[in-house]
Design a protein around this motif. Sequence first.
Motif, short mmCIF file in Angstrom:
data_model
loop_
_atom_site.label_atom_id
_atom_site.label_comp_id
_atom_site.label_asym_id
_atom_site.label_seq_id
_atom_site.Cartn_x
_atom_site.Cartn_y
_atom_site.Cartn_z
N TRP A 183 47.01 96.28 42.57
CA TRP A 183 47.03 96.17 43.89
C TRP A 183 46.93 97.53 44.55
O TRP A 183 47.29 98.33 44.01
CB TRP A 183 48.56 95.48 44.24
CG TRP A 183 48.96 94.23 43.67
CD1 TRP A 183 48.84 92.93 44.40
CD2 TRP A 183 50.00 94.06 42.60
NE1 TRP A 183 49.53 92.16 43.56
CE2 TRP A 183 49.93 92.57 42.56
CE3 TRP A 183 50.29 94.89 41.71
CZ2 TRP A 183 50.72 92.17 41.57
CZ3 TRP A 183 51.01 94.46 40.60
CH2 TRP A 183 51.12 92.99 40.58
N ARG A 184 46.26 97.24 45.83
CA ARG A 184 46.22 98.47 46.67
C ARG A 184 46.08 97.96 48.11
O ARG A 184 45.69 96.79 48.38
CB ARG A 184 45.02 99.32 46.04
CG ARG A 184 43.85 98.82 46.67
CD ARG A 184 42.56 99.66 46.48
NE ARG A 184 41.46 99.27 46.80
CZ ARG A 184 40.24 99.49 46.39
NH1 ARG A 184 40.13 100.73 45.72
NH2 ARG A 184 39.03 98.96 46.65
N THR A 185 46.75 98.76 49.23
CA THR A 185 46.67 98.22 50.45
C THR A 185 46.36 99.58 51.21
O THR A 185 47.07 100.73 50.76
CB THR A 185 47.63 97.54 50.99
OG1 THR A 185 47.48 97.21 52.12
CG2 THR A 185 49.13 98.15 50.66
N THR A 186 45.55 99.60 52.22
CA THR A 186 45.45 100.85 53.10
C THR A 186 45.80 100.48 54.43
O THR A 186 45.49 101.22 55.34
CB THR A 186 44.22 101.52 52.72
OG1 THR A 186 43.09 100.52 53.12
CG2 THR A 186 43.80 102.02 51.52
N GLN A 187 46.08 99.05 54.82
CA GLN A 187 46.00 98.74 56.36
C GLN A 187 47.09 99.48 57.07
O GLN A 187 46.87 100.41 57.87
CB GLN A 187 46.40 97.16 56.45
CG GLN A 187 45.05 96.27 56.13
CD GLN A 187 44.91 96.18 54.70
OE1 GLN A 187 45.66 96.18 53.84
NE2 GLN A 187 43.72 95.78 54.10
N ARG A 188 48.23 99.12 56.89
CA ARG A 188 49.55 99.80 57.83
C ARG A 188 50.00 100.76 57.03
O ARG A 188 50.43 101.84 57.58
CB ARG A 188 50.60 98.72 57.64
CG ARG A 188 50.29 97.35 58.69
CD ARG A 188 51.36 96.60 58.72
NE ARG A 188 50.83 95.35 59.53
CZ ARG A 188 50.57 94.32 59.01
NH1 ARG A 188 50.71 94.24 57.70
NH2 ARG A 188 50.17 93.22 59.71
N THR A 189 49.99 100.81 55.49
CA THR A 189 50.55 102.26 54.71
C THR A 189 49.69 102.08 53.54
O THR A 189 49.19 101.02 53.40
CB THR A 189 52.05 101.82 54.16
OG1 THR A 189 52.30 100.65 53.47
CG2 THR A 189 52.93 101.65 55.33
N ARG A 190 49.58 103.16 52.98
CA ARG A 190 48.76 103.33 51.68
C ARG A 190 49.82 103.10 50.71
O ARG A 190 50.59 104.04 50.40
CB ARG A 190 48.33 104.84 51.81
CG ARG A 190 46.90 105.17 51.26
CD ARG A 190 46.58 106.37 51.49
NE ARG A 190 45.59 106.59 50.49
CZ ARG A 190 44.13 106.31 50.58
NH1 ARG A 190 43.93 105.71 51.52
NH2 ARG A 190 43.44 106.48 49.73
#
Length: 167
Positions: A96-103
């Motif tokens: 998983w990875r996310t960069t929207q609100r937090t990295r």
Amino acid sequence: LSFTSNNGGKQYSSMGGLAGGKASLREGGIRVPTFARWPSRIPAGVTTTQVASTLDWTATMLAAAGVSPRRSHPLDGINLLPVLTGGDTCERSIFWRTTQRTRQAAVRHGGWKYLRDDEGEYLFDLVLDPGERIDQKSAQPDRLQMLKARYAGWEQRMLAPIGPERQ
């Protein structure tokens, strides 16, 4: 027929002792139940501990229909029918990875999970600690490095995140 959720609950939701919630790569944000029903194929009342992703449903539905994916378009998921019909679970890695609100970045391999967020890096034994309370990175440095390397290898094969990059 199957039912699942895409991520954990928001405010006023109980994550049942799991850390985090919606928009988090903690277990409370990514571990959700799934129900599958196919009376002629899937035995009633069976549960499994198979680590799975919603990406697996495409491969599972194609297999149920007797269709193979095109070699030119390999699938990200696996066929869950063998497990759903009573077969053994398989060990695998999910990323998983996310960069929207937090990295945030995470990989789960077997019962272990590496997590990186704005606060730091963590290693959790999800079998013994599904609530992610005990960081094992000091006690398991080799496992931490192995999971970090596995994540880095996966990320190299992925497209760059879309949207504003956070510093």
